[in-house]
Structures are given as C-alpha cells and as structure tokens.
Scaffold this active site. Structure first.
Site, mmCIF file in Angstrom:
data_model
loop_
_atom_site.group_PDB
_atom_site.id
_atom_site.type_symbol
_atom_site.label_atom_id
_atom_site.label_comp_id
_atom_site.label_asym_id
_atom_site.label_seq_id
_atom_site.Cartn_x
_atom_site.Cartn_y
_atom_site.Cartn_z
ATOM 1 N N CYS A 190 -4.971 -2.979 3.333
ATOM 2 C CA CYS A 190 -4.666 -2.650 4.675
ATOM 3 C C CYS A 190 -6.001 -2.884 5.604
ATOM 4 C CB CYS A 190 -3.876 -1.379 4.573
ATOM 5 S SG CYS A 190 -3.028 -1.068 6.353
ATOM 6 N N GLU B 116 0.699 -1.085 0.130
ATOM 7 C CA GLU B 116 -0.126 -0.006 -0.168
ATOM 8 C C GLU B 116 0.794 1.263 -0.235
ATOM 9 O OE1 GLU B 116 -3.569 1.982 2.699
ATOM 10 O OE2 GLU B 116 -1.940 0.745 3.899
ATOM 11 N N LYS C 260 -9.905 1.844 -1.742
ATOM 12 C CA LYS C 260 -9.786 1.318 -0.481
ATOM 13 C C LYS C 260 -11.123 1.916 0.477
ATOM 14 C CE LYS C 260 -6.863 1.646 3.992
ATOM 15 N NZ LYS C 260 -5.784 2.189 4.503
#
Length: 521
Positions: free
Chosen positions: A384, A273, A350
């Site tokens: 993440c 990321e 995300k």
C-alpha cells in the site's frame, strides 16, 4: 525478529535428475507401472548420459515423487508416425539429437500416493520452460489413452474416441489432462506401445507449440538469457470483506479464490492488504483499535500454514495480502506472507505504515526490502503506502524484480487513486509490471476498518509492446472479482534494451543515487 523464511515445512520442487536418483526413479516407475514395466538402471543411466539437461525429478519432503524424461529430435522424425521403442531407442533416449528442433517427451510418471499435488503439471511446466530455453519449436510425444479399451465398442475406432475426447463428449484420464495443458492432437499412433493394454497399444500424437519461438532475434536472445518462462499469468483478487464465525470459514473463502486462479493456470494470485482483519468479526465484541490488532496476531501461525498448504496443493505462488504480526521485541509489523509453490514462505514487512496505522493500531515499520526469487523470476512486494515512495520500487528493480505486487487497503477513492497513480508511475519509471489488489465491502463493529474502496488492476509500462493506456487488466470499482493478465517478460527485456524510452538505462548515476543502509539485526 522473526525469520524471513520458513524452511521447516515440507518442500515440493522440480530439479534436474542426477545419477544418485537412479534407484529412486526405478522404484517410482515400479510403483507407477508395476515391476514388469519399470525402468532398468541402464535405461535411466542412458537417459542421463544422452541428455543430462533434459531429465527432471519432482522431490517432496526429500523423496522422489515424479520423473520426467526428454530428448531433442528432428522435426522430420518427431512429426512422422512412430512407436515408443523406435523413437526413444528402446527407452535409453539414444535418439537424442543435439541439433534437433523439437523436444520429445518420452516419460512423465507420478507417485500414485502423491496424487492431488499437481506434480504432473509441475513436470509439464518445467518441460515447457526447457523447450523455451533451448529455443525449440515445441514439444511432441505419444500420449496414452487409458480409457480406450473400455470404450472401444462405443466409439468403434481409436480415432473416433480421440475426436470425442477433443470435443468434450468423452473424458480420458490422460488425454483430457494433455488437452488441458495446451497440447493439440495431430494424429493417432497405432502400435505405439503394444504392452499398454488400456490404450490397446494406441497413442495420441500430441504437440505443444512454443509460444516464444520467433523469428525476431531480439526476443529469442532475451528468452534464452535466463531460466524464465515466456509469459507469467497473474490473478488479482478484489476481495469483499464480510462477517465470519470461524477461521475455517475464512480459509474456505481464501481457498475458493486460490482454486479459481489455479484453474485458470495462474502463476501468481495476490490478495489485499490487511485481509485478515475479517477475522476480528469472529470475536463479535467491541475492541479498541490497538487491542484489535493484538488480538489478530494470535492467528499468525494459522494464516501462514494456510498459505503454505494452498500454494503447494494448488501449484501456485500466493501473495497473501498482509497480516499484523507481533515481533520478538513486542512490536506489531504489517507483514505480507508470500507462499511459493515449492513450499517456501517469505515475509515482507510494510516499510512505511500510514499515520493512522501508527496512531490507532500502533503498527511499526519494517526495515528490509529484498526481492524474492521465484520460478517466474525475481518479484518485489510493496504494501500500500510503500508504493508511494519511489525509492523502494527502484531498490527492488535494482535487485532484478520484474513484477511488483502491491496489496493495498484504502477507505475512500482519493486514497485508492494515490496508490493507483503511484503504481502507474513506478511501472513507467522502472519498466516493470505492477499488480495491485484491494479490499471492498464493510465490516461493521471492527474499529478503524469501516468502509473500503478499491479498483484493483494489473499495470504495464507505457510503450508499444504493452497494453493500451498501460493497463493489462482492470476491475469494476467496489465489486468482488478476479482479474487476470499474461505478462510477457521478454517484452520487458526488449523495452529496457530498445524501447521508445529507456528509463533504467538513462539514469544519471553521475548525478544522483540512492543508498540503502544495511538491515538492522
């Protein structure tokens, strides 16, 4: 909103050949072998008639740049001495036997002007997939020896020359490629193709043995159930952040790791990321956190183009970490660019930005979580913090994802362990593989990107078919490196169908369910 995929770039993919391709295949064979050795329309037509499911073309930007012809044959014929015209029925594939237990590779040719795109490897990979889908014992053929004529005096016999190539004392353009593609020599075929003067008419008798061919009926059934390889090789890059001076320097570092993963014949390579925060060191001046992120968005097109170029050139699917991207409404989203080796690009946002990302970098969350179809089956991406929400992984697995990729970026060990423990939970509860990739190293002068902690890994479910402790591959904490693992998709199918626990099957749909809202447009 930005488009989810990009269809404007040149696409390179392998598909079944059709009769409409016959003129292009003939022209390709003429460019490859010369007019006097080119296929005729009747030959190609015969190949398509005899075994329509076994002939493939590689198409690049609408042009046929590769051709692969195959047919099925009995072991007694395939493994006995033979010549090309005899075994192929004069090039018409008329020896095709629907009950044959081996796949015969009668042709692979690649446009000489398109060398370097790994077209030959793509065709060989597609041929292997066909062999596994048909549950055949393997692939067999006579392989050219184009270096033999020049070196026959040195080695004396074709057999001695082949031995030298196998042992690495000599290199042959064709045979060395075959050996690198997991073929083994079982003999030498004299007078295989007398018109092949470079090979002096000889060929290496080569076989590739189907690794998924098994006496276990459950495995065979699972492997035949879809257009999937037996195993998928993944590479995770634990990437060290370091100061750079130009985008080209950054691109060189990325290409280095893609090249390594491709050399190890990986199907996927995944980066961490926010890997592109390294580009802020080019600015070499203090910026506020929010200004830093907006500055970074100017590299979006360059980064997308880099991922696309490398995926096609190295014949590998790239999970490109993530990159802050400015949307049409002005918001900044943290987007993972997934560049597939067929030339397509997919974007996955995300969904859950962390409190720090929202506060300091003004990053907003996306609202889409679609699985991505690939040549190795559907995959999912969780960036993440997304991995810490079980609903997202279950949503992706419900769409068919068998591998979940998790690019992540954490500063201290506690943050890393939150991601790791949650990814292990996602693997168990969804009976799915999870691949993580994190940053290491430091970038002095880049605000809110001070220190990094990572121990990237490749995670499996916890059951008998899988790795001990549910870890297929691990890395050393905070050291730049690449980890590899072969992930068997049929093991997932078998575990889901008859494992010690069957988390997907045993869900209580009568008690609970998760409903996803339609995506905002």
């Amino acid at each position: 909103m930005m488009p989810r995929s990009d269809d404007s770039r040149s696409k390179l993919f392998v598909r079944l050949a059709t009769r409409a391709d016959i003129p292009a295949i003939i022209a390709l064979s003429a460019r490859t072998y010369g007019e006097h050795m080119a296929y005729t329309p009747e030959m190609v037509g015969g190949q398509l008639t005899q075994f329509p499911g076994g002939q493939f073309v590689a198409e690049y930007d609408g042009e046929v740049v590769g051709y692969c012809a195959t047919f099925c044959i009995a072991e007694s014929l395939a493994l006995a001495p033979h010549g090309w015209r005899e075994i192929t029925g004069g090039g018409y594939a008329s020896r095709h036997d629907a009950n044959g237990d081996w796949l015969y590779g009668m042709e692979v040719c690649v446009d000489p002007a398109r060398r370097g795109l790994r077209i030959g490897r793509r065709l060989y990979d597609r041929r292997k997939r066909l062999c596994m889908q048909l549950d055949l014992k393997g692939i067999v053929f006579g392989g050219r020896l184009p270096g033999l004529a020049k070196r026959i005096r040195q080695f004396g016999t074709a057999e001695a020359y082949v031995d030298a190539v196998e042992e690495g004392r000599a290199r042959d353009l064709a045979l060395s490629f075959q050996l690198g593609n997991q073929f083994e020599v079982i003999g030498v075929l004299p007078d295989y193709l007398p018109s092949d003067h470079e090979s002096l008419g000889y060929a290496a008798h080569l076989v590739w043995r189907n690794p998924s061919f098994s006496d276990h009926p459950e495995i065979r059934k699972a492997q035949r159930s879809g257009d999937l390889p037996a195993a998928v090789r993944v590479a995770t890059v634990q990437y060290q952040q370091r100061r750079i001076k130009t985008f080209e320097e950054f691109a060189t570092q990325i290409e280095y790791f893609v090249d390594i993963a491709a050399d190890y014949r990986s199907d996927f390579v995944v980066f961490p990321e926010l890997i592109t925060l390294q580009l802020l060191s080019i600015e070499n001046k203090p910026l506020s956190p929010s200004d830093s992120i907006r500055t970074l968005t100017k590299y979006t097109n360059q980064y997308r183009d880099l991922m696309h170029k490398l995926a096609v050139s190295y014949n590998i699917n790239i999970i490109g970490g993530s990159h802050p991207t400015q949307m049409d409404d002005g918001d900044i989203h943290n987007i993972c660019y997934v560049a597939l080796r067929d030339g397509s690009i997919h974007e996955r946002e995300k969904i859950h930005p962390t409190p720090n990302e929202v506060h300091w970098w003004k990053i907003a969350g996306g609202d889409g979580a679609e699985a991505i179809p690939t040549d190795c089956g559907p995959i999912g991406v969780m960036i993440c913090y997304d991995s810490e929400f079980p609903e997202l992984a279950r949503h992706l697995v419900d769409q068919g994802a068998m591998i979940l990729f998790v690019p992540y970026c954490t500063d201290v060990r506690q943050g890393h362990l939150r991601v790791r423990y949650c990814c292990q939970a996602r693997a168990v509860e969804n009976q799915v593989y999870v691949v993580t990739s994190g940053n290491v190293g430091n970038l002095p002068g880049v605000n809110n990107f001070d220190i990094q902690y990572a121990q990237s890994c490749i995670i499996t479910p916890c059951d008998f078919p899988f790795a001990p402790e549910g870890i297929a591959a691990d890395t050393t904490p905070n050291a730049e490196q690449v980890a590899f693992a072969d992930l068997r998709l049929d093991d997932l199918m078998q575990a889901r169908a008859s494992g010690t626990v069957q988390n997907l099957r045993d869900r209580r749909h009568d008690l609970y369910q998760t409903t996803w809202k339609k995506r905002r447009t």
